[in-house]
Design an enzyme around this catalytic site. Structure first.
Site, mmCIF file in Angstrom:
data_model
loop_
_atom_site.group_PDB
_atom_site.id
_atom_site.type_symbol
_atom_site.label_atom_id
_atom_site.label_comp_id
_atom_site.label_asym_id
_atom_site.label_seq_id
_atom_site.Cartn_x
_atom_site.Cartn_y
_atom_site.Cartn_z
ATOM 1 N N ASN A 189 7.623 -16.977 -1.732
ATOM 2 C CA ASN A 189 7.363 -17.120 -0.304
ATOM 3 C C ASN A 189 7.355 -15.705 0.239
ATOM 4 O OD1 ASN A 189 9.223 -19.870 -0.886
ATOM 5 N ND2 ASN A 189 7.307 -20.086 0.245
ATOM 6 N N LYS A 229 13.139 -9.642 -2.709
ATOM 7 C CA LYS A 229 12.327 -8.921 -3.698
ATOM 8 C C LYS A 229 13.125 -7.777 -4.326
ATOM 9 C CE LYS A 229 8.304 -11.037 -3.439
ATOM 10 N NZ LYS A 229 7.464 -11.454 -4.570
ATOM 11 N N ASP A 278 1.432 -22.896 -11.286
ATOM 12 C CA ASP A 278 1.509 -22.815 -9.820
ATOM 13 C C ASP A 278 1.851 -24.210 -9.288
ATOM 14 O OD1 ASP A 278 -0.044 -20.592 -7.664
ATOM 15 O OD2 ASP A 278 0.709 -22.517 -6.923
ATOM 16 N N TYR A 287 13.123 -11.553 3.244
ATOM 17 C CA TYR A 287 12.016 -11.472 2.280
ATOM 18 C C TYR A 287 12.123 -10.183 1.455
ATOM 19 C CZ TYR A 287 7.299 -10.335 0.654
ATOM 20 O OH TYR A 287 6.222 -9.946 -0.109
ATOM 21 N N GLY A 318 -0.806 -22.177 -2.575
ATOM 22 C CA GLY A 318 -2.046 -21.812 -3.262
ATOM 23 C C GLY A 318 -3.021 -22.979 -3.323
ATOM 24 N N HIS A 363 -1.483 -13.622 8.612
ATOM 25 C CA HIS A 363 -1.807 -12.212 8.370
ATOM 26 C C HIS A 363 -2.858 -11.699 9.350
ATOM 27 C CE1 HIS A 363 0.021 -13.438 4.538
ATOM 28 N NE2 HIS A 363 0.514 -12.213 4.563
ATOM 29 N N LEU A 364 -2.697 -10.426 9.676
ATOM 30 C CA LEU A 364 -3.471 -9.851 10.773
ATOM 31 C C LEU A 364 -4.990 -9.942 10.574
ATOM 32 C CD1 LEU A 364 -3.447 -8.311 13.461
ATOM 33 C CD2 LEU A 364 -3.416 -6.181 12.130
ATOM 34 N N ASP A 371 9.802 -6.798 11.749
ATOM 35 C CA ASP A 371 8.677 -5.877 11.525
ATOM 36 C C ASP A 371 9.084 -4.412 11.681
ATOM 37 O OD1 ASP A 371 6.613 -7.587 10.944
ATOM 38 O OD2 ASP A 371 5.827 -7.686 12.992
HETATM 39 N N1 NAD Z 1 -0.145 -10.669 0.756
HETATM 40 C C1 NAD Z 1 0.430 -9.468 0.859
HETATM 41 O O1 NAD Z 1 0.051 -8.644 1.697
HETATM 42 C C2 NAD Z 1 1.554 -9.077 -0.081
HETATM 43 C C3 NAD Z 1 2.096 -7.790 0.043
HETATM 44 C C4 NAD Z 1 3.158 -7.431 -0.795
HETATM 45 C C5 NAD Z 1 3.617 -8.301 -1.758
HETATM 46 N N2 NAD Z 1 3.060 -9.536 -1.867
HETATM 47 C C6 NAD Z 1 3.567 -10.424 -2.926
HETATM 48 O O2 NAD Z 1 2.462 -10.806 -3.738
HETATM 49 C C7 NAD Z 1 2.645 -12.122 -4.239
HETATM 50 C C8 NAD Z 1 1.423 -12.963 -3.931
HETATM 51 O O3 NAD Z 1 1.210 -13.014 -2.533
HETATM 52 P P1 NAD Z 1 -0.004 -13.850 -1.911
HETATM 53 O O4 NAD Z 1 -0.338 -13.251 -0.610
HETATM 54 O O5 NAD Z 1 -1.055 -14.030 -2.929
HETATM 55 O O6 NAD Z 1 0.732 -15.229 -1.616
HETATM 56 P P2 NAD Z 1 0.229 -16.721 -1.812
HETATM 57 O O7 NAD Z 1 1.162 -17.566 -1.031
HETATM 58 O O8 NAD Z 1 -1.231 -16.830 -1.538
HETATM 59 O O9 NAD Z 1 0.450 -16.964 -3.369
HETATM 60 C C9 NAD Z 1 1.682 -17.343 -3.945
HETATM 61 C C10 NAD Z 1 1.394 -18.421 -4.980
HETATM 62 O O10 NAD Z 1 2.620 -18.792 -5.606
HETATM 63 C C11 NAD Z 1 2.732 -20.214 -5.659
HETATM 64 N N3 NAD Z 1 4.160 -20.543 -5.686
HETATM 65 C C12 NAD Z 1 5.096 -20.267 -4.728
HETATM 66 N N4 NAD Z 1 6.299 -20.712 -5.134
HETATM 67 C C13 NAD Z 1 6.114 -21.281 -6.347
HETATM 68 C C14 NAD Z 1 6.996 -21.927 -7.264
HETATM 69 N N5 NAD Z 1 8.297 -22.096 -7.005
HETATM 70 N N6 NAD Z 1 6.479 -22.376 -8.428
HETATM 71 C C15 NAD Z 1 5.168 -22.220 -8.719
HETATM 72 N N7 NAD Z 1 4.291 -21.636 -7.884
HETATM 73 C C16 NAD Z 1 4.764 -21.162 -6.711
HETATM 74 C C17 NAD Z 1 1.997 -20.696 -4.425
HETATM 75 O O11 NAD Z 1 1.553 -22.023 -4.514
HETATM 76 C C18 NAD Z 1 0.825 -19.701 -4.358
HETATM 77 O O12 NAD Z 1 -0.278 -20.150 -5.120
HETATM 78 C C19 NAD Z 1 3.942 -12.621 -3.608
HETATM 79 O O13 NAD Z 1 4.978 -12.448 -4.545
HETATM 80 C C20 NAD Z 1 4.144 -11.716 -2.409
HETATM 81 O O14 NAD Z 1 5.500 -11.573 -2.093
HETATM 82 C C21 NAD Z 1 2.045 -9.948 -1.048
HETATM 83 O O1 UPG Z 2 -1.289 -12.281 14.759
HETATM 84 C C1 UPG Z 2 -0.788 -11.206 14.373
HETATM 85 C C2 UPG Z 2 -0.412 -10.996 13.036
HETATM 86 C C3 UPG Z 2 0.167 -9.791 12.686
HETATM 87 N N1 UPG Z 2 0.363 -8.811 13.619
HETATM 88 C C4 UPG Z 2 0.951 -7.527 13.223
HETATM 89 O O2 UPG Z 2 0.117 -6.974 12.228
HETATM 90 C C5 UPG Z 2 0.890 -6.241 11.271
HETATM 91 C C6 UPG Z 2 0.606 -6.788 9.897
HETATM 92 O O3 UPG Z 2 1.157 -8.094 9.827
HETATM 93 P P1 UPG Z 2 0.854 -9.113 8.629
HETATM 94 O O4 UPG Z 2 -0.602 -9.117 8.331
HETATM 95 O O5 UPG Z 2 1.522 -10.397 8.969
HETATM 96 O O6 UPG Z 2 1.561 -8.421 7.380
HETATM 97 P P2 UPG Z 2 3.068 -7.888 7.195
HETATM 98 O O7 UPG Z 2 4.037 -8.651 8.021
HETATM 99 O O8 UPG Z 2 3.031 -6.398 7.370
HETATM 100 O O9 UPG Z 2 3.401 -8.285 5.701
HETATM 101 C C7 UPG Z 2 2.462 -8.220 4.627
HETATM 102 O O10 UPG Z 2 2.610 -6.984 3.996
HETATM 103 C C8 UPG Z 2 3.889 -6.781 3.405
HETATM 104 C C9 UPG Z 2 3.880 -5.413 2.743
HETATM 105 O O11 UPG Z 2 3.769 -4.393 3.717
HETATM 106 C C10 UPG Z 2 4.117 -7.892 2.386
HETATM 107 O O12 UPG Z 2 5.324 -7.724 1.740
HETATM 108 C C11 UPG Z 2 4.057 -9.261 3.019
HETATM 109 O O13 UPG Z 2 4.176 -10.251 2.017
HETATM 110 C C12 UPG Z 2 2.724 -9.410 3.700
HETATM 111 O O14 UPG Z 2 2.715 -10.637 4.417
HETATM 112 C C13 UPG Z 2 2.351 -6.425 11.701
HETATM 113 O O15 UPG Z 2 2.722 -5.306 12.443
HETATM 114 C C14 UPG Z 2 2.327 -7.646 12.608
HETATM 115 O O16 UPG Z 2 3.317 -7.623 13.601
HETATM 116 C C15 UPG Z 2 -0.011 -9.008 14.937
HETATM 117 O O17 UPG Z 2 0.169 -8.139 15.787
HETATM 118 N N2 UPG Z 2 -0.576 -10.202 15.282
#
Ligand code: NAD
Ligand code: UPG
Length: 324
Positions: free
Chosen positions: A74, A143, A29, A139, A34, A187-188, A284
């Site tokens: 990202n 993916k 990482d 984004y 992170g 995130h929400l 969105d």
């Molecule tokens: N959080 C969500 O709701 C959600 C939903 C769908 C998919 N995902 C996917 O799940 C994965 C993890 O998401 P998360 O919320 O834990 O994100 P996060 O940002 O907390 O974790 C990502 C990690 O990857 C590391 N990283 C990023 N670029 C890097 C690089 N070039 N080299 C080495 N390390 C690197 C960051 O430092 C971090 O620790 C992501 O691929 C994201 O697209 C997340």
């Molecule tokens: O201050 C805020 C933050 C978010 N939202 C809304 O809440 C919902 C959820 O938003 P958020 O928690 O930012 O998540 P998403 O944009 O839906 O995306 C998440 O969920 C996706 C899968 O559905 C993943 O791919 C992304 O990585 C992850 O960030 C969305 O409708 C946003 O517009 C608000 O209204 N106010």
């Protein structure tokens, strides 16, 4: 030995905490989003970039890696619209370097963190893996590009892979030792809870004119612990040869609007929110709700934890952060 790329992040660190119970784990990482403190002490941590072939060559030479689990990316929809280069560079180009290097070292098993954002604006209420993928932001496109690359690499180089399309990850570990930490947080659920703890003045609801019952966006929130257990099953399926290639949705199957999520947070915490209605956020879709029937049929996985459990666990984690 399993290589977890992005294991210092929110979801990766929850997987690592489970995985170290049965496997030796190396985390790579770059700590761009992170935190080293989230990584379980039983894992070996290497700080470096997944796009750096030198570090990757070292890791694959030094350790006998059986599978790579790739969480690093990202992943903010809005930011990807503002800065698409960052997304194609890190999520596509760096991931290609990772794939190429692992194959050079004969590592054939790969688990990929994909997303509901690959579906774009779905033409169905409940999204299955057969639903058309037309992402509407860079984004989601980044993916989906990797998903296509995996398919081609599997055909050409016999790569085995499982793509896990998560819906909205939320919640924290039951120990409250690790939880959702993004800086800045976008995130929400964490934003609502930070507001209810007095760390933010208000919550902005992004758009109240969507074609949904209350006009706000609907999402399917999945507990990070449920995501971790799905990864463990997927890893077993790859390592035992039960599955060579597959794509699975990971969600709860129930959608909640932004307003409903705020109300549930208010109920669980007993604190009232100060809400501001603002414009829609770019990129969105109105509604994203999963069917996870395929992974239930094939691997016996289903989400165990509902929105209340998600918010209650996140609340414990956020209260603990405030005391620090
Ligand atoms: N959080 C969500 O709701 C959600 C939903 C769908 C998919 N995902 C996917 O799940 C994965 C993890 O998401 P998360 O919320 O834990 O994100 P996060 O940002 O907390 O974790 C990502 C990690 O990857 C590391 N990283 C990023 N670029 C890097 C690089 N070039 N080299 C080495 N390390 C690197 C960051 O430092 C971090 O620790 C992501 O691929 C994201 O697209 C997340
Ligand atoms: O201050 C805020 C933050 C978010 N939202 C809304 O809440 C919902 C959820 O938003 P958020 O928690 O930012 O998540 P998403 O944009 O839906 O995306 C998440 O969920 C996706 C899968 O559905 C993943 O791919 C992304 O990585 C992850 O960030 C969305 O409708 C946003 O517009 C608000 O209204 N106010």
């Amino acid at each position: 030995m399993i290589l977890v790329v992005g294991g210092a992040g929110y979801i990766g660190s929850h997987l690592v905490k489970e995985l170290v119970k049965t496997k030796e784990v190396v985390v790579l990482d770059n700590l761009s989003t992170g935190f080293e403190t989230l990584i379980d002490k039983k894992a070996i941590f290497i700080r470096g970039d997944l796009g750096d072939p030198n570090i990757l060559n070292k890791i694959f030479s030094q350790y006998k890696i059986d599978a790579v689990m790739h969480f690093a990316a990202n992943s903010l929809v809005g930011e990807s619209v503002q800065d698409p280069y960052k997304y194609y560079q890190n999520n596509v180009s760096a991931t290609l370097t990772l794939l190429n290097t692992m194959l050079k070292h004969d590592v054939q098993n790969f688990i990929f963190s994909s997303t509901a954002a690959t579906y774009g604006i779905p033409d169905v209420d409940i999204i299955t893996e057969e639903t058309n993928t037309h992402p509407i932001n860079p984004y989601g496109r980044s993916k989906l590009m990797i998903e296509h690359i995996l398919e081609d690499f599997s055909n050409a180089y016999s790569l085995n892979y499982i793509v896990l399309r998560y819906f909205n990850a939320a919640g924290a570990h039951s120990s409250a030792q690790i939880g959702e930490s993004h800086n800045p947080e976008t995130h929400l659920i964490p934003i609502i809870l930070q507001h209810l703890l007095g760390e933010r003045d208000a919550i902005s609801v992004f758009g109240t004119d969507y074609n949904t019952p209350d006009g706000t966006c609907i999402r399917d929130y999945i507990h990070v612990t449920d995501l971790a257990s799905a990864h463990i099953l997927a890893l077993q399926a790859l390592l035992t040869g039960k599955i060579n290639t597959s794509v699975f949705n990971l969600g709860n199957g129930t959608g909640y609007s932004v307003k409903e999520v705020i109300e549930t947070c208010e109920e669980i915490t007993g604190v009232n929110a100060n809400i501001i209605h603002t414009d829609r956020r770019a990129g969105d879709p109105a509604r994203l709700v999963a069917s996870s029937n395929k992974i239930y049929q094939e691997l016996g996985w289903k989400a165990e934890l509902d929105l209340q459990s998600i918010i209650a666990s996140a609340w414990e984690w956020h209260k603990k952060q405030l005391k620090k």
